[in-house]
Design an enzyme around this catalytic site. Structure first.
Site, PDB file in Angstrom:
ATOM      1  N   HIS B  67       7.688  -1.976   3.427  1.00  0.00           N
ATOM      2  CA  HIS B  67       7.189  -1.868   2.481  1.00  0.00           C
ATOM      3  C   HIS B  67       5.189  -1.189   2.300  1.00  0.00           C
ATOM      4  O   HIS B  67       4.796   0.598   1.891  1.00  0.00           O
ATOM      5  CB  HIS B  67       6.879  -2.812   1.296  1.00  0.00           C
ATOM      6  N   GLU B  70       5.958   2.385   4.127  1.00  0.00           N
ATOM      7  CA  GLU B  70       6.551   3.221   2.425  1.00  0.00           C
ATOM      8  C   GLU B  70       5.148   4.358   1.898  1.00  0.00           C
ATOM      9  O   GLU B  70       5.451   4.779   0.947  1.00  0.00           O
ATOM     10  CB  GLU B  70       6.975   2.630   1.687  1.00  0.00           C
ATOM     11  N   HIS B  71       4.326   3.455   2.326  1.00  0.00           N
ATOM     12  CA  HIS B  71       2.512   3.531   1.238  1.00  0.00           C
ATOM     13  C   HIS B  71       2.166   4.882   2.102  1.00  0.00           C
ATOM     14  O   HIS B  71       1.746   5.884   2.000  1.00  0.00           O
ATOM     15  CB  HIS B  71       1.734   2.245   1.268  1.00  0.00           C
ATOM     16  N   GLU B 142      -2.267  -4.485  -4.602  1.00  0.00           N
ATOM     17  CA  GLU B 142      -0.550  -4.169  -5.417  1.00  0.00           C
ATOM     18  C   GLU B 142      -0.364  -6.303  -5.374  1.00  0.00           C
ATOM     19  O   GLU B 142       0.833  -6.091  -6.931  1.00  0.00           O
ATOM     20  CB  GLU B 142      -0.270  -3.293  -4.070  1.00  0.00           C
TER      21      GLU B 142
END
Lengths: 429, 427
Positions: B67, B70-71, B142
């Site tokens: 993740h 991904e960012h 998040e």
């Protein structure tokens, strides 16, 4: 304005949207009435009660057997609020017969099914089925109680309570806890009858279909539609009759046991869908907080790392624009300061030419994309009815392309901050 | 380029594996105006240990790496990739699941430019200590956002209760600690193995010219250098089929208790054929008994144990599978007992041919509805191919199912020791 050539009965407006892009056909019936504090809770119960059964299919099992025989047609009943209007929608999506061997009556059977569920509901004596109504009331009660746990929608609702005080728009779209007890199965049935008598009814059929044959089918099968009434809404009823300016802006602060504070700020736009400036306002709103290159996203999130989500949302059917973000409670002041700066940049037109061009291109792209989907085709067609304009999506797309920096300055300089709502923790005090 | 025609549902698919190993899938549809492109690595939150090509020692990476990467791939130091897509009038985004990371866009026009940009930004990481550190605040927010959402919390708690060691028990984002300790080196380690073209698929669906598109992709990939590596090995901890914990209770700021019954389907690798069959039959069974008209849902509703928040879901994948059924409820203990009793009753449930034929019809209709979307089709093609299955043959696969298939599935589906009960109680 109605469309006489498509009006089968004086109050049934038929829209056939042909497209070869889909493996299914979608039918939607929409019943539009004015949003009203007095009836909203009853209206919220109707989709569940109607879906629970008809005289011919009194149980969930009987209904599902019929839907299975219709090749797993989907059957949705739901209500929604658009601007000042309340809309009850019945939607069915079913396989196009061309993809299935030995099938040729699916469409007719689907219309029959809709007619049965809408106009021949399961009733006893003078009301809807008592058990069903009891269950739906209980479900609604639990929903409304649980909705407090979704902090983002809670913040949205509280912001509108304060900002739209006294307006039709402030009515809670899912009804009120305190109204549930008084609703009886008799009262609900008469409320439904009143809805059928007074609602403006639009029917949409989208997919690889033949318009003439579709209209014949509707006329032949949708026999339960009640005849005309003077009370039915004209086009454009979803929009506010007047726009408001802000007398004094307010800040509302609430404390809760949460990790992340919710900051929601409401602005008055002084502009509605039918105004010439509306497309410029739409582009301005998107430039402010509608995509990852927008002013808010690049500052609040990317530059200052204050939030995971931040955005601006313009309601197409009202005179309101909302900014929303989730932040650490301690960052409230800093975030508000940055948001104010971005509003200033928008209103003075001191943003880059790049971000303007990017935003316009995205706006154009998203409208074109929407028209590729069944949902988007129906939504944009219905938008004409709700707003009372004949503005087509293609015309709006052309207008987006022509928007200049000056157009945005003119449209957004009318923005006034109305209400700030912050849901925060003790730490954010 | 290989051409696959699925004439019964009007679909045409072109596939090719490029010399560098990249898999390309093209699904032209000229009657649309839009085009959807998706670039997927077979690398998700549950991939935390692997033996690189030509090595014998395994390498471990921290929870949340997929993740975090991904960012970071969107960040090019002096600018953000969102802005590059913005210039093309395109909105791009990405997501990370337990088993893959995907980057995608939807566009009208400029299709080849968009595909090249998608390939280029994912294949050209810009990672410095500074850019990696900057992301910590955003990902932490998040994380906090999900931490406040009861449905997210209970979903994760079920995964934790079912799996003892398999990394599917971790949150996709990792932990606050793993987010704060993430380093450039760890991200690069994962990138080198999992973002190699041999581990990736590009799918493009919508309005474009097939030949031109394929030529542009070949050229783009031909210009780039990638190390010549062979296969790597994924390592998963030993995991048996029993639930790790039979019961878990959490306390949270909620007004109504929440209850979820979890079923551990399996915790180790299963063959493709079994995966396809189990996925169909698990979902069909859940739909049959627990959809709004299903007999079991109706029972729960009549006993006032559930409300409209009732959900069921199932994830059936290569090395793990689980099912969840639950709702907000004022009687969570009774709800748990009833759902378990219902599930146990399935092994001896009386089933008739006609019921199953209707269920098959329903599932075929549902599948056709899903296939209206080019986004679903592109993602479905990748997901199925990565698991040795054929997406556009789902409908024939449903047609071929027999009542005996269903009966034998139900006979062995539910075991008490594979179930867990997770409750969230108000504080």
């Amino acid at each position: 304005m109605s469309i006489p050539k498509d009006a089968i009965k004086s109050n049934l407006h038929v829209h056939v949207l042909e497209s070869k892009n889909f493996k299914t056909i979608t039918v939607e019936l929409k019943f539009q009435t004015l949003l009203d504090r007095a009836t909203i809770t009853e209206r919220t119960l109707l989709p569940g009660v109607l879906r629970a059964g008809s005289k011919l299919y009194p149980t969930a099992g009987a209904m599902q057997n019929e839907l299975d025989d219709l090749y797993g047609a989907s059957f949705q009943l739901y209500q929604s609020v658009t601007g000042n209007s309340h809309i009850l929608t019945v939607q069915m999506e079913f396989a196009n017969e061309r993809f299935i061997d030995n099938e040729n009556n699916l469409a007719e059977n689907v219309f029959r099914f809709i007619n049965e569920f809408l106009f021949n509901p399961k009733t006893s004596q003078s009301g809807f089925d008592k058990t069903t109504v009891g269950q739906e009331k209980e479900k609604l009660r639990k929903n409304l109680e649980a909705s407090k746990d979704d902090k983002t929608s809670y913040a949205d609702e509280r912001l509108m309570d304060e900002m739209a005080l006294g307006e039709r728009y402030a009515v809670h779209p899912n009804g009120y806890l305190e109204d549930i007890d008084a609703i009886t199965e008799q009262r609900l049935l008469s409320s439904y009858k009143a809805l059928l008598e007074t609602a403006r009814i639009d029917v949409f059929v989208a997919g690889d279909v033949k318009p003439e044959r579709t209209k014949e089918l509707i006329e032949k099968v949708l026999t339960g539609v009640p005849s005309g009434s003077d009370l039915r809404l004209e086009e454009g009823a979803a929009l506010p009759k007047e726009v408001k300016s802000v007398e004094s802006s307010k800040i509302i602060r609430e404390i809760d046991d949460i990790q992340q504070a919710k900051l929601h700020i409401g602005y008055r736009t002084q502009t509605i869908f039918t105004d010439d400036d509306f497309e410029a306002l739409m582009v301005g709103s998107m430039l402010l907080g509608g995509h990852a290159g927008s002013l808010l996203f690049t500052t609040v999130r990317e530059q200052h790392s204050l939030a995971y989500y931040v955005g601006a949302d313009l309601d197409l059917f009202s005179d309101k624009l909302i900014i929303f973000c989730g932040i650490a409670p301690k960052d409230y002041e800093k975030t508000v300061e940055i948001i104010d700066e971005q509003i200033k940049i928008l209103q003075t037109g001191t943003f880059s030419q790049d971000v303007l061009e990017d935003t316009k291109a995205m706006m154009v792209g998203s409208y074109q994309q929407a028209l590729d989907g069944i949902g988007g085709m129906i939504t944009t067609e219905y938008q004409k009815v709700l707003t009372g304009t004949q503005k087509t999506p293609q015309e709006m797309i052309e207008k987006f392309k022509s928007i200049t920096r000056e157009d945005i300055i003119r449209a957004t300089s009318k923005l006034e901050r109305d209400t700030t709502f912050i849901l925060t923790s003790e730490e954010g005090q | 380029m290989e051409k696959l025609a699925f004439s019964t549902i009007d679909e045409m698919v072109y596939t090719e594996q490029l010399p560098n190993g990249l898999n390309v899938i093209l699904m032209p549809k000229k009657t649309l105006s839009k085009t959807f492109g998706i670039f997927t690595t077979d690398f998700g939150a549950a991939d935390l240990e692997f033996i690189p090509f030509n090595k014998t020692e395994s390498v471990k990476i921290p929870a949340g790496t997929a993740h975090y990467l991904e960012h970071k791939l969107f960040d090019k130091g002096d600018h953000d990739v969102y802005a590059d897509f913005g210039k093309l009038g395109t909105d791009a985004n990405a997501y990370t699941s337990d088993s893959e990371t995907s980057y995608y866009f939807t566009t009208v026009g400029n299709e080849i430019d968009n595909v090249e940009l998608l390939l280029n930004f994912v294949q050209d990481p810009y990672l410095t200590d500074e850019t990696v550190n900057k992301e910590k605040g955003i990902i932490s927010q998040e994380f906090q956002m999900y931490a406040d959402i009861p449905d997210q919390r209970i979903y994760l708690a079920v995964q934790e209760a079912l799996f003892a060691k398999h990394p599917v028990r971790n949150e996709v984002l990792g932990t606050i600690e793993s987010i704060h300790n993430m380093t450039k080196e760890e991200l690069l380690t994962a990138y080198e193995t999992f973002y190699h073209p041999t581990n990736m698929t590009l799918a493009v669906a919508g309005n474009f010219d097939t030949e031109e598109m394929m030529t542009a992709i070949r050229k783009n990939q031909g210009q780039k250098q990638f190390p010549d590596i062979g296969p790597f090995t994924r390592v998963y901890p030993e995991e048996n089929n029993e639930a790790f914990a039979a019961e878990v209770t959490l306390n949270m700021n909620v007004s109504v208790p929440r209850l979820m019954v979890g079923v551990k389907e399996y915790g180790g690798e299963i063959p493709a054929e079994e995966l396809g069959l189990r996925k169909l039959l698990t979902n069909m069974t859940l739909d049959y008994f627990y959809s709004r008209s299903g007999q079991f849902y109706q029972e729960l509703l009549e006993e006032e144990l559930v409300d409209s928040s009732f959900i069921y879901t199932s994830v059936i994948d290569k090395t793990f599978g689980f099912t969840m059924i639950g709702s907000n409820s004022n009687h969570p203990e009774q709800l748990a007992i009833t759902i378990k009793k219902q599930l146990h009753s399935l092994s001896t449930f009386e089933l008739e041919e006609q019921q199953f034929e209707r269920l098959k019809k329903r599932t075929i209709g549902k599948t056709l509805r899903r296939m209206n979307s080019i986004e679903n089709n592109a993602q479905g093609m990748i997901w199925n191919r990565n698991r040795g299955l054929s997406y556009f043959e789902t409908i024939p696969a449903i047609q071929q199912l027999t009542l005996d298939d269903w009966k034998s599935f139900l006979l062995s589906w539910i075991h008490e020791e594979r179930m867990t009960v997770v409750t969230i109680q108000p504080e």
